[in-house]
Scaffold this active site. Structure first.
Site, mmCIF file in Angstrom:
data_model
loop_
_atom_site.group_PDB
_atom_site.id
_atom_site.type_symbol
_atom_site.label_atom_id
_atom_site.label_comp_id
_atom_site.label_asym_id
_atom_site.label_seq_id
_atom_site.Cartn_x
_atom_site.Cartn_y
_atom_site.Cartn_z
ATOM 1 N N HIS A 1 44.140 -6.643 -15.630
ATOM 2 C CA HIS A 1 44.590 -7.657 -14.679
ATOM 3 C C HIS A 1 45.502 -8.605 -15.453
ATOM 4 O O HIS A 1 45.065 -9.276 -16.381
ATOM 5 C CB HIS A 1 43.388 -8.403 -14.103
ATOM 6 C CG HIS A 1 43.736 -9.372 -13.014
ATOM 7 N ND1 HIS A 1 42.836 -9.740 -12.056
ATOM 8 C CD2 HIS A 1 44.870 -10.060 -12.740
ATOM 9 C CE1 HIS A 1 43.405 -10.609 -11.229
ATOM 10 N NE2 HIS A 1 44.637 -10.823 -11.638
ATOM 11 N N PRO B 1 38.217 -2.973 -7.092
ATOM 12 C CA PRO B 1 36.877 -3.377 -6.655
ATOM 13 C C PRO B 1 36.915 -4.840 -6.220
ATOM 14 O O PRO B 1 37.407 -5.693 -6.961
ATOM 15 C CB PRO B 1 36.018 -3.188 -7.918
ATOM 16 C CG PRO B 1 36.982 -3.272 -9.060
ATOM 17 C CD PRO B 1 38.291 -2.749 -8.545
ATOM 18 N N CYS C 1 36.008 -10.340 -14.082
ATOM 19 C CA CYS C 1 35.639 -11.270 -13.011
ATOM 20 C C CYS C 1 35.326 -12.643 -13.595
ATOM 21 O O CYS C 1 34.530 -12.753 -14.525
ATOM 22 C CB CYS C 1 34.439 -10.739 -12.243
ATOM 23 S SG CYS C 1 33.957 -11.789 -10.866
ATOM 24 N N ARG D 1 43.996 -7.401 -2.933
ATOM 25 C CA ARG D 1 43.933 -8.020 -1.607
ATOM 26 C C ARG D 1 44.941 -7.439 -0.618
ATOM 27 O O ARG D 1 44.644 -7.337 0.583
ATOM 28 C CB ARG D 1 44.130 -9.535 -1.738
ATOM 29 C CG ARG D 1 42.912 -10.245 -2.323
ATOM 30 C CD ARG D 1 43.255 -11.673 -2.711
ATOM 31 N NE ARG D 1 44.133 -11.708 -3.867
ATOM 32 C CZ ARG D 1 44.867 -12.766 -4.210
ATOM 33 N NH1 ARG D 1 44.856 -13.845 -3.450
ATOM 34 N NH2 ARG D 1 45.622 -12.724 -5.301
ATOM 35 N N ASN E 1 46.988 -4.429 -12.846
ATOM 36 C CA ASN E 1 46.469 -5.058 -11.640
ATOM 37 C C ASN E 1 46.962 -6.509 -11.628
ATOM 38 O O ASN E 1 47.198 -7.087 -12.675
ATOM 39 C CB ASN E 1 44.932 -4.984 -11.650
ATOM 40 C CG ASN E 1 44.268 -5.755 -10.528
ATOM 41 O OD1 ASN E 1 43.318 -6.501 -10.768
ATOM 42 N ND2 ASN E 1 44.720 -5.594 -9.313
#
Length: 327
Positions: free
Chosen positions: A167, A13, A96, A231, A207
């Site tokens: 992540h 996302p 995030c 990305r 990730n």
């Protein structure tokens, strides 16, 4: 019922990028990879324009809705509202690092509040039959990931979460911008691999810093259940997504020209509904990255797709730039 190995490869996302037009475009290159929405906040769904926030094309499946929030009741209400849309998964953002999500007490800051996250996912699971998953970091600020991450995972597992996307970087909530948080904190892929070894019954996906299918295969070979690419899947989608279905033993692998052609019916329908060409083609700029004519492709779409009345003739002109160099 979602295929249990649907997450062997997924597209992360990404705010302002992975909207519904981007996801339809990505789906032309892979039938199998899991696609995620941009993060949508629970308050926006509860109080905002629900169709605009939640509508998507059936062609996008399998597709997951990522939510942001930290109020269990509000998140549960957002999941209940979203249920008729039929997403294949609901994901809670605990990764995030932006200032906006910190001020709202969601995103990576939730790594410091594992019991609250557990309350959130319990409430969310009570409103849906599809999997509720979590995307997190390995830690934030001065936390020791070796200690904090397994504790966080244990708390999530206790709340019924069976699938976690990690992540593999810390998030520095003070002193680094969101862009810097994607690049400066060092990656620790080995730590994520150890989490899979420590929690073999959980689905653990990784990730961060993964840019090609060779890396994907290597990480899967190390025992991880899935790999999420961000990305690279946006800027050079053909090299990452075309041929990716071989990870499932599927031979689907269109060339970039076939991908562009497959977008025509979707673009035509979007324009007929009053949409504008650049809303779709802005996501297609990287389709020919690394190929002769890629610069001309990008230039034509960037200069002409936002003009009034722009249509498939602009797409044809952009394709002509690539075809001329390929001849």
């Amino acid at each position: 019922m979602l295929n249990p190995d649907a997450h062997r490869l997924s597209v992360a996302p990404m705010m302002d990028w992975t909207d519904r037009h981007c996801r339809v475009f990505h789906r032309q290159m892979t039938r199998r990879a899991m696609l995620y929405t941009e993060m949508v906040t629970a308050p926006a769904i509860v109080h905002g324009p629900k169709p605009r926030l939640l509508d998507y094309s059936d062609a996008e499946h399998p597709v997951a809705l990522q939510l942001g929030g930290s109020d269990p009741r509000e998140l549960a209400e957002a999941v209940r509202i979203a249920r008729p849309w039929g997403y294949d998964e609901i994901n809670l953002n605990c990764g995030c690092p932006s200032d906006r999500v910190q001020s709202g007490c969601f995103g990576a800051v939730l790594m410091e509040r594992p019991s609250l996250v557990a309350d959130c996912v319990r409430a969310m699971r009570g409103e849906t039959d599809v999997p509720v998953t979590v995307k997190c970091r390995i830690g934030v600020d001065e936390q020791d990931p070796e200690t904090v991450l397994p504790q966080f995972i244990e708390m999530l597992a206790g709340a019924g979460v069976r699938h976690i996307i990690i992540h593999a970087r810390k998030a520095w909530l003070q002193g680094l911008s969101p862009k810097e948080n994607r690049e400066i904190p060092p990656l620790d892929h080995d730590l994520v691999v150890r989490m899979k070894q420590r929690f073999p019954d959980l689905t653990i996906c990784i990730n961060g810093g993964i840019t090609n299918l060779a890396q994907v295969r290597d990480l899967l070979d190390q025992g991880l259940d899935g790999v999420m690419i961000g990305r690279a899947a946006y800027h050079d989608p053909a090299s990452v997504l075309i041929g990716a279905d071989a990870l499932w033993g599927d031979s689907f692998a269109p060339d970039p020209f076939e991908v562009a052609d497959a977008m025509r019916p979707y673009i035509t329908a979007h324009l007929a509904d009053g949409g504008r060409l650049h809303q779709i083609t802005r996501h297609m700029l990287g389709l020919f990255t690394g190929r002769p004519g890629a610069r001309g492709w990008r230039r034509v779409l960037s200069e002409r797709a936002s003009r009034d009345g722009a249509g498939l003739d602009v797409l044809d002109a952009a394709l002509a730039e690539v075809q001329a160099r390929a001849a």
